[in-house]
Each structure stands twice: as C-alpha cells, then as structure tokens.
Enzyme design. Sequence first.
Site, PDB file in Angstrom:
ATOM      1  N   LYS A 131       0.828  -1.203   0.000  1.00  0.00           N
ATOM      2  CA  LYS A 131       0.000   0.000   0.000  1.00  0.00           C
ATOM      3  C   LYS A 131       0.863   1.255   0.000  1.00  0.00           C
ATOM      4  O   LYS A 131       0.614   2.211  -0.749  1.00  0.00           O
ATOM      5  CB  LYS A 131      -0.929  -0.027   1.217  1.00  0.00           C
ATOM      6  CG  LYS A 131      -1.929   1.113   1.280  1.00  0.00           C
ATOM      7  CD  LYS A 131      -1.497   2.270   2.154  1.00  0.00           C
ATOM      8  CE  LYS A 131      -1.454   1.934   3.621  1.00  0.00           C
ATOM      9  NZ  LYS A 131      -1.211   3.152   4.460  1.00  0.00           N
ATOM     10  N   ASN A 132       1.895   1.276   0.835  1.00  0.00           N
ATOM     11  CA  ASN A 132       2.736   2.465   0.949  1.00  0.00           C
ATOM     12  C   ASN A 132       3.561   2.731  -0.308  1.00  0.00           C
ATOM     13  O   ASN A 132       4.029   3.850  -0.512  1.00  0.00           O
ATOM     14  CB  ASN A 132       3.666   2.351   2.159  1.00  0.00           C
ATOM     15  CG  ASN A 132       2.917   2.503   3.474  1.00  0.00           C
ATOM     16  OD1 ASN A 132       1.790   2.986   3.505  1.00  0.00           O
ATOM     17  ND2 ASN A 132       3.541   2.081   4.561  1.00  0.00           N
ATOM     18  N   ARG A 189      -2.902  10.533   4.553  1.00  0.00           N
ATOM     19  CA  ARG A 189      -1.837  11.504   4.363  1.00  0.00           C
ATOM     20  C   ARG A 189      -1.289  11.497   2.936  1.00  0.00           C
ATOM     21  O   ARG A 189      -0.853  12.523   2.411  1.00  0.00           O
ATOM     22  CB  ARG A 189      -0.712  11.217   5.353  1.00  0.00           C
ATOM     23  CG  ARG A 189       0.369  12.294   5.338  1.00  0.00           C
ATOM     24  CD  ARG A 189       1.326  12.180   6.491  1.00  0.00           C
ATOM     25  NE  ARG A 189       2.264  13.289   6.461  1.00  0.00           N
ATOM     26  CZ  ARG A 189       2.017  14.489   6.931  1.00  0.00           C
ATOM     27  NH1 ARG A 189       0.840  14.745   7.455  1.00  0.00           N
ATOM     28  NH2 ARG A 189       2.926  15.450   6.861  1.00  0.00           N
ATOM     29  N   CYS A 227      -3.521   8.589  10.030  1.00  0.00           N
ATOM     30  CA  CYS A 227      -3.501   8.114  11.410  1.00  0.00           C
ATOM     31  C   CYS A 227      -2.972   9.203  12.349  1.00  0.00           C
ATOM     32  O   CYS A 227      -2.014   9.904  12.029  1.00  0.00           O
ATOM     33  CB  CYS A 227      -2.617   6.873  11.543  1.00  0.00           C
ATOM     34  SG  CYS A 227      -3.316   5.402  10.764  1.00  0.00           S
ATOM     35  N   ARG A 279       3.363  15.205  11.782  1.00  0.00           N
ATOM     36  CA  ARG A 279       4.073  14.945  10.534  1.00  0.00           C
ATOM     37  C   ARG A 279       3.916  16.182   9.660  1.00  0.00           C
ATOM     38  O   ARG A 279       3.132  16.210   8.719  1.00  0.00           O
ATOM     39  CB  ARG A 279       3.510  13.681   9.855  1.00  0.00           C
ATOM     40  CG  ARG A 279       3.819  12.420  10.631  1.00  0.00           C
ATOM     41  CD  ARG A 279       3.374  11.172   9.898  1.00  0.00           C
ATOM     42  NE  ARG A 279       1.939  10.979   9.993  1.00  0.00           N
ATOM     43  CZ  ARG A 279       1.290   9.967   9.415  1.00  0.00           C
ATOM     44  NH1 ARG A 279       1.952   9.080   8.706  1.00  0.00           N
ATOM     45  NH2 ARG A 279      -0.008   9.839   9.538  1.00  0.00           N
ATOM     46  N   PRO A 280       4.643  17.241   9.997  1.00  0.00           N
ATOM     47  CA  PRO A 280       4.420  18.522   9.321  1.00  0.00           C
ATOM     48  C   PRO A 280       4.792  18.470   7.850  1.00  0.00           C
ATOM     49  O   PRO A 280       5.608  17.655   7.422  1.00  0.00           O
ATOM     50  CB  PRO A 280       5.328  19.481  10.092  1.00  0.00           C
ATOM     51  CG  PRO A 280       6.409  18.615  10.662  1.00  0.00           C
ATOM     52  CD  PRO A 280       5.741  17.308  10.971  1.00  0.00           C
ATOM     53  N   LEU A 320       8.808  20.261   5.276  1.00  0.00           N
ATOM     54  CA  LEU A 320       9.876  19.775   4.395  1.00  0.00           C
ATOM     55  C   LEU A 320       9.417  19.787   2.940  1.00  0.00           C
ATOM     56  O   LEU A 320      10.200  20.104   2.037  1.00  0.00           O
ATOM     57  CB  LEU A 320      10.314  18.372   4.811  1.00  0.00           C
ATOM     58  CG  LEU A 320      10.982  18.250   6.192  1.00  0.00           C
ATOM     59  CD1 LEU A 320      11.306  16.791   6.494  1.00  0.00           C
ATOM     60  CD2 LEU A 320      12.236  19.099   6.272  1.00  0.00           C
ATOM     61  N   ASP A 338       6.460   1.259  11.495  1.00  0.00           N
ATOM     62  CA  ASP A 338       5.185   0.618  11.169  1.00  0.00           C
ATOM     63  C   ASP A 338       5.090  -0.811  11.683  1.00  0.00           C
ATOM     64  O   ASP A 338       4.033  -1.450  11.566  1.00  0.00           O
ATOM     65  CB  ASP A 338       4.954   0.627   9.652  1.00  0.00           C
ATOM     66  CG  ASP A 338       4.387   1.946   9.162  1.00  0.00           C
ATOM     67  OD1 ASP A 338       4.106   2.829   9.995  1.00  0.00           O
ATOM     68  OD2 ASP A 338       4.235   2.111   7.935  1.00  0.00           O
ATOM     69  N   ILE A 347      10.586   7.677  15.750  1.00  0.00           N
ATOM     70  CA  ILE A 347      10.055   8.338  14.558  1.00  0.00           C
ATOM     71  C   ILE A 347       8.884   9.250  14.904  1.00  0.00           C
ATOM     72  O   ILE A 347       8.878  10.431  14.565  1.00  0.00           O
ATOM     73  CB  ILE A 347       9.622   7.307  13.500  1.00  0.00           C
ATOM     74  CG1 ILE A 347      10.746   6.286  13.247  1.00  0.00           C
ATOM     75  CG2 ILE A 347       9.223   8.010  12.205  1.00  0.00           C
ATOM     76  CD1 ILE A 347      12.014   6.889  12.715  1.00  0.00           C
ATOM     77  N   ARG A 361      -7.755   0.166   5.817  1.00  0.00           N
ATOM     78  CA  ARG A 361      -6.928   1.116   5.070  1.00  0.00           C
ATOM     79  C   ARG A 361      -5.648   0.459   4.569  1.00  0.00           C
ATOM     80  O   ARG A 361      -5.070   0.918   3.576  1.00  0.00           O
ATOM     81  CB  ARG A 361      -6.559   2.315   5.957  1.00  0.00           C
ATOM     82  CG  ARG A 361      -7.702   3.269   6.234  1.00  0.00           C
ATOM     83  CD  ARG A 361      -7.210   4.491   6.995  1.00  0.00           C
ATOM     84  NE  ARG A 361      -6.041   5.029   6.336  1.00  0.00           N
ATOM     85  CZ  ARG A 361      -4.908   5.378   6.959  1.00  0.00           C
ATOM     86  NH1 ARG A 361      -4.801   5.248   8.257  1.00  0.00           N
ATOM     87  NH2 ARG A 361      -3.891   5.873   6.281  1.00  0.00           N
TER      88      ARG A 361
END
Length: 452
Positions: free
Chosen positions: A45-46, A123, A147, A152-153, A156, A338, A360, A430
Amino acid sequence: MAPLLFLLVYLILPNGRSWIRTSMDSIRIRGGKPLYGKIEISGAKNAALPLMVACLLTDETVTLRNLPHVADISTLINLLCQHGVSAHLNGHGDGNSNGRSISLTAKEITSTEAPYDIVRKMRAGALVLGPLLARIGKAKVSLPGGCAIGTRPMNLHLDGLEAMGATIEIEAGYMVAEAPNGLKGAEIRFDNVSVGATEDLLMAAVLADGVTVLDNAAREPEITDLVLLLKAMGAEIEGTGTERLVITGKPKLHGAEYSVMPDRIETGTYAIAAAIAGGRIELTNTRADLVTSVIEVIEAAGVDVEITDDGLIVERDPAKPISGVDVLTHPYPGYPTDMQAQIMALMTVSSGASMITETIFENRFMHVPELVRLGANINVHGRSAMVRGVKQLVGAPVMATDLRASVSLVLAGLAASGETVINRVYHLDRGYERLEEKLAACGADVERIQGE
C-alpha cells in the site's frame, strides 16, 4: 459522479460479496489456536499510493500491477478522478493480487484542487502537490490527515518546493501553491529523513528545469519503487537506494507499466502472527530482504525463519517460549516504526522483559492501553515502553486507534484466551487486504462482525 461510480465498482467482488466496510464493523477472535498454512502477501500500500500519484506527471497511461485491495487505494482513486484522471481496474480482489492491475491516464488535468473531504482520510493524498505544480504550475491541496500517530508537518515539502521556485501560502487549511514559470532544479537537504517529502519532491523534480539534488533522502524500499517507475517513464535519476538522489528534469515523461513491490509491513505482520500464535506459516509473493530487521528481531526472540525463493517460512513450536528483545525504531534499513506495535504485541507474551523505543513518531503508543486491557504489563516512559511478558493474555473488548495499532490488537487476540472483540477496524481496512480471511485460512478462529 464518475469517481463515486468507480469506487462502488472497485469495492464489489465478482461473486457478489461486498468489500464495502463501515466504521461500525468489528473483528472477533477466539485465541489460543496455532497457525498453519500459506499466506500470499499483497502489493505494498505504501508503495502503490505514490506510484498512482505519478500518473499526474504524464498525459500517457500508467499501468500498475500487483495492486493491493485496501481502502486507501480507493480513496486515492477518488482523489485522482477529482483531478481528471481516467481509471480502469482489471482483475478483482479475489485473493490473486498478481492478477489485479489499474490503468491511470491523466490526459488532461481538469482540477488542481485536492479537497479536504478526500485528503483528510489519508496523508498520501497530499503527494499530489509536487506533481501538480510540476505539470500545471499551480495546486490547491488540503493539509493532510491519516492516522493520529504524531506530528508529521508538511514544512519539508513546502520548503523544498519553494527552493524550486514555487510560492506557497496556507489559506483556510489549504496549501495554495503557484509556479507560473515552472519549477527549477535546486539543491535540497532534508533536516530530517522524510519518506513523504522525498516522494513529493522527487516527483516534482522529474519535470523541473535543471538538476535537483535531494540530500538526506529517505532510503525506504518504497522510494526505490517510485524511482524505478519514474525511470520507466523516462525520468533521469541517479543514486537509487541511497540518501543522495540526483534528478535531471525532463520536459515530458511517457507512460509505463510497473509491478508494485510486495508489502513489507504485511510480511512482517504475518511473520509475527506465526510467532505469537505458534505454528508454521509460509509467506509467498514477498522478499525476505525487505524485512531483514524484523527477521533479526523475531529470530532473537526464538522464532525460526527460513528464506525461500518466493518469500519466507516462519515457525515456532507453541510450547517454545518467546524471549524478550529490545527494539529501537529507526528509518530504513533500521527497524520500521510501522512494525513497532506488532513487535510490542509479541513481547507481551515473552518470558522476559523488553524495552521498545519509538524514535520516529512521538504519539505511537496509543495501542498500549488496549493491550493492557488484554492483560499486558507495559509501562511507558516518554518514547520508550518497558514490556514485561505475562504467561497469558485474556480476551476483552478493545478499540483500534490507528492502522498499525489495530493489527497489534489482532495479533494479541490470537494469543489471548477467550474472546477478543476489536472495534473500529476501519483502520485495518486502510492497509490490510482480507486480513481475517488470510488468518482464518491458517486456522485462526476469527470473523468480521458487520456493523449497522
């Protein structure tokens, strides 16, 4: 109307069974049964999500094989259709992920807005920002959701795009970006390793004018998968698999066909299922090199792992105790964040103690109170959790809080005596394809309870 129609088609199996899930569904597990059998690992998925977004970089067709059948894929299809992408699915979610593919054609971008109602659900929706800027010169993208595992700004992403010549403002929860003269190559060094920012700027750079250097780039296998697809589309990229990517922009990319890599998190999750329940599971359609750090940890815990040509075999005698192992999450090739919740579930039934440290995300221990409801002995100190193994977990009703936390409760339920009911399992949908079916095929007493 087209995106909704496509989603409905995508979520119905050919035999009439529905894949539509609701937030009220739950999963019931009666634990204590060892697992024996074979599980085919789905596409990642990722990896699939940024690969799908890459279709925005060309007006030709991008075809992806080995597509996972999970909710995030459906959400992203809706988002891409919102931008004018034509999507055609081939094959079905009937257990043969190798036979499932999707063809995406962004012949014309009809909208540069990625609305809140879609992006808030995951995201990865924010990844359209760089490709839209690179191809069209403007984008209006909602700040992302996903999630709630910590901050998680997007800074960047935004800093990198501004270095490439974009002007960006935050207006009413949206990132409003323009690059009327196109993006320009730039040297960008990430202050922190970020998978999402690496993917976003990588896709922006392939159509930028000049050379872009991404230093301290993420090295996850999903990044490599994206690089390989972009190269197949005609991009010029050096440094594949390293922390320094050098991209020479092209005025145009073409279509391509590509197969999504196996899901390394699903691979690791089912490996831990065999470890926590005992038994023997053969994992196919995957690669052991994707989960080297996970294999090292579970072998240290006393689990046997055999590497095969098509994946790996994980085995533990149910009578053999699990040893406590300390785990520290770290960007790839370190132990993946994860997989932190899953290894914690395993450590709850170890014969010793273990310290699990999360480096993380700052809010990724939300599964701890739910594991404690099952009888686990866990004490959290900042970003570390001391887990003292117990002889037996006991089933109870629990609540899923995010994707990986959800599956840690499933794993704990496999080892618990009595009945465990996991609520709010839409998180699971998901990222895990047919999870309860795959486990049941190996002997687990597990079923989904349809919500109203």
